[in-house]
Design an enzyme around this catalytic site. Structure first.
Site, PDB file in Angstrom:
ATOM      1  N   GLY A 152      -5.574  16.555 -14.847  1.00 31.06           N
ATOM      2  CA  GLY A 152      -6.825  16.075 -14.284  1.00 31.06           C
ATOM      3  C   GLY A 152      -7.983  16.606 -15.106  1.00 31.06           C
ATOM      4  O   GLY A 152      -7.861  17.647 -15.765  1.00 31.06           O
ATOM      5  N   HIS A 157     -14.645  20.101  -8.608  1.00 33.04           N
ATOM      6  CA  HIS A 157     -15.490  20.211  -9.809  1.00 33.04           C
ATOM      7  C   HIS A 157     -16.797  19.442  -9.641  1.00 33.04           C
ATOM      8  O   HIS A 157     -17.828  19.840 -10.190  1.00 33.04           O
ATOM      9  CB  HIS A 157     -14.753  19.676 -11.038  1.00 33.04           C
ATOM     10  CG  HIS A 157     -13.795  20.643 -11.662  1.00 33.04           C
ATOM     11  ND1 HIS A 157     -14.195  21.857 -12.186  1.00 33.04           N
ATOM     12  CD2 HIS A 157     -12.467  20.581 -11.867  1.00 33.04           C
ATOM     13  CE1 HIS A 157     -13.139  22.487 -12.694  1.00 33.04           C
ATOM     14  NE2 HIS A 157     -12.069  21.739 -12.500  1.00 33.04           N
ATOM     15  N   GLN A 212     -16.640  18.907 -16.489  1.00 33.78           N
ATOM     16  CA  GLN A 212     -15.889  19.731 -17.445  1.00 33.78           C
ATOM     17  C   GLN A 212     -16.133  19.301 -18.884  1.00 33.78           C
ATOM     18  O   GLN A 212     -15.811  20.055 -19.803  1.00 33.78           O
ATOM     19  CB  GLN A 212     -14.377  19.663 -17.156  1.00 33.78           C
ATOM     20  CG  GLN A 212     -13.980  20.328 -15.857  1.00 33.78           C
ATOM     21  CD  GLN A 212     -12.476  20.270 -15.687  1.00 33.78           C
ATOM     22  OE1 GLN A 212     -11.950  19.291 -15.181  1.00 33.78           O
ATOM     23  NE2 GLN A 212     -11.775  21.302 -16.130  1.00 33.78           N
ATOM     24  N   HIS A 257      -8.633  19.408  -6.357  1.00 34.75           N
ATOM     25  CA  HIS A 257      -9.112  20.293  -7.429  1.00 34.75           C
ATOM     26  C   HIS A 257     -10.217  19.607  -8.236  1.00 34.75           C
ATOM     27  O   HIS A 257     -11.276  20.199  -8.491  1.00 34.75           O
ATOM     28  CB  HIS A 257      -7.919  20.671  -8.327  1.00 34.75           C
ATOM     29  CG  HIS A 257      -8.263  21.494  -9.516  1.00 34.75           C
ATOM     30  ND1 HIS A 257      -7.770  22.763  -9.716  1.00 34.75           N
ATOM     31  CD2 HIS A 257      -9.049  21.232 -10.589  1.00 34.75           C
ATOM     32  CE1 HIS A 257      -8.247  23.247 -10.854  1.00 34.75           C
ATOM     33  NE2 HIS A 257      -9.023  22.338 -11.407  1.00 34.75           N
ATOM     34  N   GLU A 258      -9.976  18.336  -8.623  1.00 32.85           N
ATOM     35  CA  GLU A 258     -10.959  17.625  -9.437  1.00 32.85           C
ATOM     36  C   GLU A 258     -12.214  17.315  -8.627  1.00 32.85           C
ATOM     37  O   GLU A 258     -13.332  17.409  -9.140  1.00 32.85           O
ATOM     38  CB  GLU A 258     -10.355  16.338 -10.017  1.00 32.85           C
ATOM     39  CG  GLU A 258      -9.130  16.557 -10.902  1.00 32.85           C
ATOM     40  CD  GLU A 258      -9.344  17.602 -11.979  1.00 32.85           C
ATOM     41  OE1 GLU A 258     -10.479  17.726 -12.491  1.00 32.85           O
ATOM     42  OE2 GLU A 258      -8.380  18.317 -12.304  1.00 32.85           O
ATOM     43  N   CYS A 271      -6.533  25.337 -14.695  1.00 38.70           N
ATOM     44  CA  CYS A 271      -7.715  24.510 -14.942  1.00 38.70           C
ATOM     45  C   CYS A 271      -8.023  24.558 -16.429  1.00 38.70           C
ATOM     46  O   CYS A 271      -8.002  25.639 -17.028  1.00 38.70           O
ATOM     47  CB  CYS A 271      -8.899  25.047 -14.124  1.00 38.70           C
ATOM     48  SG  CYS A 271     -10.413  24.098 -14.349  1.00 38.70           S
ATOM     49  N   LEU A 272      -8.306  23.389 -17.009  1.00 34.26           N
ATOM     50  CA  LEU A 272      -8.617  23.352 -18.444  1.00 34.26           C
ATOM     51  C   LEU A 272      -9.885  24.145 -18.764  1.00 34.26           C
ATOM     52  O   LEU A 272     -10.085  24.524 -19.907  1.00 34.26           O
ATOM     53  CB  LEU A 272      -8.766  21.903 -18.913  1.00 34.26           C
ATOM     54  CG  LEU A 272      -7.476  21.062 -18.865  1.00 34.26           C
ATOM     55  CD1 LEU A 272      -7.780  19.618 -19.235  1.00 34.26           C
ATOM     56  CD2 LEU A 272      -6.413  21.649 -19.778  1.00 34.26           C
TER      57      LEU A 272
HETATM   58 NI    NI Z   1     -10.172  22.237 -13.159  1.00 33.21          NI
END
Ligand code: NI
Length: 171
Positions: A47, A143, A52, A139-140, A97-98
């Site tokens: 995701g 953000h 991000q 999660h997304e 998480c990226l």
């Molecule tokens: Ni994330």
């Protein structure tokens, strides 16, 4: 298509409330979605949310590769998303998480939900999700509200470096 730079935790773009997308069919949004999909796949993520990649708009992309789930989900964009939990069940599971490379933790999330939004053609998207897909969507979505998973951790003993946690397997 282009790979986008991913903001890491500490960058203020990750802490702001993102703005709704005024026109999901705007060519600039279509290009952004394509670049986010390419960036997510290149980074081996499941995701990626627009904040991000330094774009404070309410959209994210996700997918479930076949090796991660019984039912694979193709790369998908959700613009101006919303979700509603189904039932009361909470599941705790691993998240990374990226924007927080190298770390993982166990995070409680709603086990099932229904989601809706718009795709990059402007068409409505609705669906139900459970398990890992429900976790990714929550999660997304976080953000877009400037929230990252560490603030959802309830058991900090599970928060650590992925390679260190792998040395001591736990449920
Ligand atoms: Ni994330």
């Amino acid at each position: 298509m282009a790979l986008l730079k991913i903001a890491r935790m500490g960058h203020p773009v990750l802490t702001h409330l993102a703005e709704p997308v005024a026109d999901p069919t705007d060519p600039a949004i279509r290009r952004l979605v394509q670049d986010m999909l390419e960036t997510m796949l290149d980074a081996d993520g499941v995701g990626l949310a627009a904040p991000q990649v330094h774009v404070p708009l309410r959209l994210f992309v996700f997918h479930l590769p076949a090796e991660r789930a019984e039912a694979a989900v193709p790369p998908t964009a959700l613009i101006n998303p919303r979700f509603t939990p189904i039932g009361e069940d909470i599941e705790t599971g691993w998240e990374g998480c990226l924007s927080i490379p190298g770390l993982r933790a166990r995070v409680p999330r709603h086990a099932r939900l229904c989601y809706e939004g718009t795709d990059q053609e402007g068409q409505p998207v609705t669906g139900e999700a459970e398990g890992l897909l429900a976790r990714i969507i929550q999660h997304e979505y976080d953000h877009l509200d400037g929230v990252m998973y560490p603030s959802r951790i309830t058991d900090f003993a599970t928060f650590g470096f992925t390679d260190e946690l792998a040395r001591t397997p736990r449920a």
